[in-house]
Every structure is written in structure tokens, then in C-alpha cells.
Scaffold this motif. Structure first.
Motif, short mmCIF file in Angstrom:
data_model
loop_
_atom_site.label_atom_id
_atom_site.label_comp_id
_atom_site.label_asym_id
_atom_site.label_seq_id
_atom_site.Cartn_x
_atom_site.Cartn_y
_atom_site.Cartn_z
N ALA A 173 13.18 2.05 -12.65
CA ALA A 173 11.78 1.74 -12.92
C ALA A 173 11.28 0.68 -11.94
O ALA A 173 12.00 -0.24 -11.61
N ASP A 174 10.05 0.83 -11.48
CA ASP A 174 9.51 -0.07 -10.47
C ASP A 174 9.30 -1.47 -11.04
O ASP A 174 8.58 -1.65 -12.02
N GLN A 175 9.92 -2.44 -10.41
CA GLN A 175 9.66 -3.85 -10.70
C GLN A 175 8.65 -4.34 -9.67
O GLN A 175 8.70 -3.94 -8.51
N THR A 176 7.71 -5.14 -10.07
CA THR A 176 6.70 -5.62 -9.12
C THR A 176 6.92 -7.08 -8.76
O THR A 176 7.45 -7.86 -9.55
N TYR A 177 6.51 -7.41 -7.55
CA TYR A 177 6.67 -8.76 -7.01
C TYR A 177 5.34 -9.19 -6.39
O TYR A 177 4.53 -8.35 -6.00
N CYS A 178 5.14 -10.48 -6.27
CA CYS A 178 3.95 -11.02 -5.63
C CYS A 178 4.37 -11.78 -4.37
O CYS A 178 5.19 -12.71 -4.45
N VAL A 179 3.87 -11.36 -3.23
CA VAL A 179 4.27 -11.98 -1.96
C VAL A 179 3.04 -12.30 -1.11
O VAL A 179 1.94 -11.80 -1.37
N ALA A 180 3.25 -13.13 -0.09
CA ALA A 180 2.17 -13.47 0.83
C ALA A 180 1.73 -12.23 1.59
O ALA A 180 2.55 -11.43 2.03
N MET A 181 0.44 -12.06 1.73
CA MET A 181 -0.10 -10.89 2.42
C MET A 181 -0.01 -11.07 3.93
O MET A 181 -0.21 -12.17 4.46
N ASP A 182 0.31 -9.98 4.62
CA ASP A 182 0.37 -10.01 6.08
C ASP A 182 -1.00 -10.36 6.65
O ASP A 182 -2.04 -9.93 6.14
N GLY A 183 -0.99 -11.16 7.73
CA GLY A 183 -2.23 -11.45 8.43
C GLY A 183 -2.99 -12.66 7.93
O GLY A 183 -4.00 -13.05 8.51
N VAL A 184 -2.50 -13.29 6.84
CA VAL A 184 -3.18 -14.48 6.31
C VAL A 184 -2.74 -15.69 7.12
O VAL A 184 -1.55 -15.87 7.40
N ASP A 185 -3.68 -16.53 7.51
CA ASP A 185 -3.35 -17.68 8.35
C ASP A 185 -2.52 -18.71 7.59
O ASP A 185 -2.58 -18.81 6.36
#
Length: 319
Positions: free
Chosen positions: A39-51
Motif C-alpha cells: 500500500a502506498d505510504q506518502t511522504y512530504c519533501v522539499a519541492m524541486d526548484g524552490v530557492d
């Protein structure tokens, strides 16, 4: 003599069939537990391209007012490397996100973060979401009584629905205006709270003082985070209360939440009155164990006459 052999062979075939069914029932349980791992576990990470500056501001908030557990990204700890703001922010974002029950609103930080199903853990650095996933799998597969407990909790919740107080998050008395303004700026910015009602001319703009405006913003954020106690702190600037702070035409988010619950009460009452639902939950959980017990008894009962028949055949053959 031939009839005895036939009877023995028939009993043996029956026993093999029962043994196969027992194995199938057991394998279904293991398959279920194994499938849970996929089952998919979700994570929160820094988005690409953010300064880096934006990420650093968000990281500072998450590890201080946000009260996320950032111990693993301190120098010398498992998740300190690679030592760059994107890596450190990703761990902190995920720590906060998991602590807020994976609420989508808790993974934004003014567009600096994103939700993913790819586990960002690396080497000895295990992200909070990965630990959460392991705990859930272990608990679900080892606790065979979970469904029974869930039925009990459902009944308990239905009986106590009217006794739970609605809670709100408001600015604490005695906090200076500068501290409240700093928290208010974050809540309506990086925090992503809905502050439209405290804009000039809107219902909750008056009285126009920082304590009133901050209280509305704090409650908006608090309700969006599922009334998590950790989401009502802001470095000691806020407090949880059961007193509705709504006034005049200004309806606080917590009050709106309560009104929505009241509207849904009819549906909740129907669910609570339909006792069949709870019974079905328990029965579905017990079905497999009952089936295995029946098959085991059948196997033992069938084994005895089969053994006796085989012994009798051997004795007749030797006579």
C-alpha cells in the motif's frame, strides 16, 4: 478386502483435500499481511526548484514553532548528510507531515513542499514516513483482535458523539503584539491558513486589532490540521479553548466545523443505529479463524478411521 482398500484410499484423498484447504486459508492470511506492505505510504519533501532562502525559512519554522522532531538532522546524526538545505528541509517537512496525520494541508509551506509516494530514506537515514509505514504493517498483521476492538470503538464513539466539546485555537492573553503579528504573518503565508475573513471589509476584520485577527487565523490553521494540539502553539502565542470565540457576523472556523458536523448528524445517527454494520466487521475478521478450526477438527476426525483402515488392510494382507 478390495472394499477396505477403496475405503482407505477414499479417506486418504479426503484428508489430503482438507489439508490443502487448511494451507490455503493460512496462506490467505499471510498474503493479506504481505499485500499491506505494498500500500502506498506518502511522504512530504522539499519541492524541486524552490530557492534555498524559501526552504530555510520553512525549515526554521518547522523545527521551532512547528515543533517537528528535527533531532535526526542535527550534525553527526543519521540524516544530517548530505548537508544541504533541501535534504534537511525534506526530513523536517516529513516529520511535521507525519505528526499531523498526513493531512495534505500540512505539506505545503507556501509551495515549498510536495507529497510523494517515493520513500526518500537513504542509507542509515530513515524518514519518519518510512518508520510510520513499518509500524502500521507490524501492528496490523500481529494484532488479530483489531477488528473486534474497532467494533467496540465504533459503538463507543456513537454513544459519546454528543458529549465531545468543540475546541478552538485563539491568541493567548498577555502575549505582546509583535509576537502575535509574527505568528499571524506565518499562518496566513507559509502556514497556508484561510485568512480571507479577516481582510478589510470582511466579517471578521473587526475589531481591527492583532489579537482578534491572530485568533481567527490561528483557529483556521488549527481546524485545517484536524485540531491537532501541536498545531495550536506558535511558540506559546496560542491556546486551545472550548469557548466559541465567534462574535456577531464573524463565525470562526471551529464554529463552522461544528455546524458541518451537526448537518452530518443524521447520517451518523443512521450508521450508529444500524448495528448490522458493526457485526459484519467483527464477523469478517473472525470468519477465517472459524474456518480453520472447523477444517482442523474435520482433519483429526477423518485421520483416525483412515489409520485404522490402513492397519486392518495390512493385517489382512499378512494373514
Amino acid at each position: 478386502m478390495r472394499s477396505l482398500y477403496k475405503a482407505a484410499v477414499s479417506s486418504l484423498i479426503l484428508l489430503l483435500a482438507i489439508a490443502f484447504l487448511c494451507t490455503t486459508v493460512n496462506s490467505e492470511d499471510h498474503t493479506y499481511c504481505s499485500a499491506m506492505d505494498t500500500a502506498d505510504q506518502t511522504y512530504c519533501v522539499a519541492m524541486d526548484g524552490v530557492d534555498s532562502e524559501t526552504l530555510q525559512i520553512a525549515l526554521n519554522w518547522v523545527c521551532e514553532p512547528g515543533r517537528a522532531n528535527c533531532s535526526e538532522i542535527q550534525p553527526g546524526e543519521n540524516c544530517y548528510e548530505p548537508d544541504n538545505v533541501k535534504n534537511l528541509a525534506s526530513y523536517a517537512f516529513d516529520s511535521y507531515y507525519q505528526s499531523q496525520g498526513q493531512s495534505p494541508e500540512s505539506c505545503d509551506f507556501n509551495g515549498a513542499a510536495t507529497i510523494t509516494t517515493n520513500d526518500p530514506s537513504h542509507g542509515s537515514c530513515i524518514f519518519p514516513g518510512s518508520k510510520e509505514s513499518s509500524n502500521k504493517t507490524t501492528q496490523s498483521c500481529n494484532a488479530g483482535e483489531n477488528l473486534k476492538l474497532r467494533t467496540y470503538k465504533t459503538t463507543q464513539s456513537c454513544n459519546a458523539m454528543e458529549t465531545v466539546d468543540q475546541t478552538y485555537c485563539v491568541a493567548m492573553d498577555g502575549v505582546d503584539s509583535e509576537t502575535l503579528q509574527t505568528a499571524l504573518n506565518w499562518v496566513c503565508g507559509l502556514g497556508g491558513a484561510n485568512c480571507s475573513e479577516i481582510q478589510p471589509g470582511e466579517n471578521c476584520y473587526e475589531p481591527d486589532n492583532v489579537k482578534n485577527l491572530a485568533s481567527y487565523a490561528f483557529d483556521s490553521y488549527y481546524q485545517s490540521q484536524g485540531q491537532s494540539p501541536e498545531s495550536c502553539d506558535f511558540n506559546g502565542a496560542a491556546t486551545v479553548t472550548t469557548n466559541d470565540p465567534s462574535h456577531g457576523s464573524c463565525i470562526f472556523p471551529g464554529r463552522k466545523e461544528l455546524l458541518n458536523k451537526t448537518k452530518q448528524e443524521g447520517n451518523s445517527t443512521q450508521s450508529c443505529n444500524a448495528g448490522k454494520d458493526s457485526k459484519l466487521i467483527t464477523l469478517s475478521g473472525n470468519k477465517k479463524s472459524e474456518t480453520k478450526n472447523i477444517l482442523l477438527i474435520a482433519y483429526l476426525v477423518g485421520a483416525l478411521p483412515t489409520v485404522l483402515l490402513l492397519l486392518l488392510c495390512v493385517l489382512r494382507a499378512n494373514v
